[in-house]
Motif scaffolding. Structure first.
Motif, short mmCIF file in Angstrom:
data_model
loop_
_atom_site.label_atom_id
_atom_site.label_comp_id
_atom_site.label_asym_id
_atom_site.label_seq_id
_atom_site.Cartn_x
_atom_site.Cartn_y
_atom_site.Cartn_z
N TYR A 92 -3.59 1.41 8.69
CA TYR A 92 -4.85 1.49 7.95
C TYR A 92 -4.67 1.14 6.47
O TYR A 92 -5.58 0.58 5.84
CB TYR A 92 -5.47 2.88 8.08
CG TYR A 92 -6.76 3.03 7.29
CD1 TYR A 92 -7.96 2.56 7.81
CD2 TYR A 92 -6.76 3.62 6.03
CE1 TYR A 92 -9.13 2.67 7.07
CE2 TYR A 92 -7.93 3.74 5.29
CZ TYR A 92 -9.12 3.26 5.81
OH TYR A 92 -10.28 3.36 5.10
N SER A 152 -3.13 -1.13 5.13
CA SER A 152 -3.03 -2.56 4.88
C SER A 152 -4.42 -3.17 4.79
O SER A 152 -5.15 -3.22 5.79
CB SER A 152 -2.24 -3.25 6.00
OG SER A 152 -2.27 -4.66 5.83
N PRO A 153 -4.84 -3.64 3.62
CA PRO A 153 -6.17 -4.26 3.50
C PRO A 153 -6.35 -5.45 4.44
O PRO A 153 -7.47 -5.71 4.91
CB PRO A 153 -6.21 -4.72 2.03
CG PRO A 153 -5.24 -3.83 1.33
CD PRO A 153 -4.15 -3.57 2.32
N ARG A 192 -7.63 -4.05 7.78
CA ARG A 192 -9.02 -3.63 7.72
C ARG A 192 -9.97 -4.83 7.66
O ARG A 192 -10.99 -4.88 8.35
CB ARG A 192 -9.26 -2.70 6.53
CG ARG A 192 -8.42 -1.42 6.57
CD ARG A 192 -8.94 -0.37 5.61
NE ARG A 192 -9.02 -0.83 4.23
CZ ARG A 192 -8.03 -0.74 3.35
NH1 ARG A 192 -6.86 -0.22 3.71
NH2 ARG A 192 -8.20 -1.15 2.11
N THR A 193 -9.62 -5.81 6.84
CA THR A 193 -10.46 -7.00 6.72
C THR A 193 -10.56 -7.76 8.03
O THR A 193 -11.64 -8.22 8.41
CB THR A 193 -9.90 -7.92 5.61
OG1 THR A 193 -9.91 -7.23 4.37
CG2 THR A 193 -10.73 -9.19 5.50
N GLU A 250 -7.83 9.62 2.49
CA GLU A 250 -8.77 8.64 3.02
C GLU A 250 -9.84 9.26 3.90
O GLU A 250 -10.81 8.60 4.27
CB GLU A 250 -8.01 7.56 3.82
CG GLU A 250 -6.90 6.86 3.04
CD GLU A 250 -7.43 5.99 1.92
OE1 GLU A 250 -8.60 5.56 2.00
OE2 GLU A 250 -6.69 5.74 0.96
N GLY A 295 0.81 -1.21 0.00
CA GLY A 295 0.00 0.00 0.00
C GLY A 295 0.84 1.26 0.00
O GLY A 295 0.51 2.24 -0.67
N ARG A 342 -17.22 -1.89 5.19
CA ARG A 342 -16.89 -2.70 4.02
C ARG A 342 -17.37 -4.12 4.25
O ARG A 342 -17.40 -4.60 5.36
CB ARG A 342 -15.37 -2.70 3.79
CG ARG A 342 -14.80 -1.31 3.63
CD ARG A 342 -13.27 -1.40 3.67
NE ARG A 342 -12.67 -0.08 3.77
CZ ARG A 342 -12.27 0.64 2.76
NH1 ARG A 342 -12.40 0.18 1.55
NH2 ARG A 342 -11.72 1.82 2.94
#
Length: 202
Positions: A123, A125-126, A129-130, A76, A19, A200
């Motif tokens: 933040y 880093s997907p 978040r997932t 963001e 990212g 999400r």
């Protein structure tokens, strides 16, 4: 750290690095050096030091945490928080997976109705978040903060990890553009960038 959380830590760091490159915050060659160093740190079983952002910012000195935070504000729409001195509600601390917090450099620090407030240095880093989106059923409100801010907060609420700060830099936390909080009120986002709900799908 459990194998599950160690795997989470690896994914969190790998995707954060990707990212940072994607958002033109670091160069790919610098990330490659940081990843090599990260593997050395992980091999010594020091999960607290295992942060690619820490290596990039405080060993290689090719990025500043405040630049990452500023990027989160501008692109963001995140608010920024300083958790120093903030005591989270007991309901938020109850059952908190400390190793998962260290693995993701993120910590849930409050709840308001259905919203869970999460402060994170990772933040971008997907994987991070997932993970937290799956952990909580309701919508999340994300806030940016520093590595030192996360470490100090986790120590204060009872982390069994060593009290040594990751890549301690005098004044590092103070230099980041974060909003102070009191011990009795939830952290407040910076005025120019109010946080938006992040809901999400898992």
């Amino acid at each position: 750290m459990s194998p599950e959380n160690k795997s989470l830590m690896m994914r969190a760091n790998r995707l954060l690095g990707a990212g940072l490159v994607e958002h033109n915050l670091v160069k790919i060659e610098d990330l490659e050096k940081a990843n090599e160093r990260l593997l050395e740190i992980i091999a010594t079983n020091q999960p607290r030091q295992a942060t690619v952002l820490g290596v990039l910012a405080y060993e290689l000195k090719v990025i500043r945490e405040e630049d990452v935070l500023q990027h989160l504000v501008e692109t963001e729409g995140l608010g920024l928080v300083d958790l120093r001195g903030y005591e989270p509600p007991d309901d938020t601390k109850k059952g908190l997976d400390m190793d998962a917090c260290w693995a993701t450099w993120s910590v849930p620090f409050d709840q308001e109705e259905d919203f869970t407030f999460i402060a994170s240095a990772y933040y971008l880093s997907p994987a991070v978040r997932t993970f937290w989106e799956k952990r909580f059923g309701g919508p999340l409100l994300w806030f940016g903060t520093t590595l030192e801010g996360i470490a100090e907060h986790l120590d204060r609420i009872g982390s069994p990890t060593s009290s040594k700060a990751p890549f301690p830099i005098p004044g590092a936390a103070a230099s980041a553009p974060v909003a102070p909080v009191s011990q009795t009120t939830p952290p407040i986002p910076v005025p120019q960038a109010p946080p938006a709900p992040v809901a999400r799908s898992a």
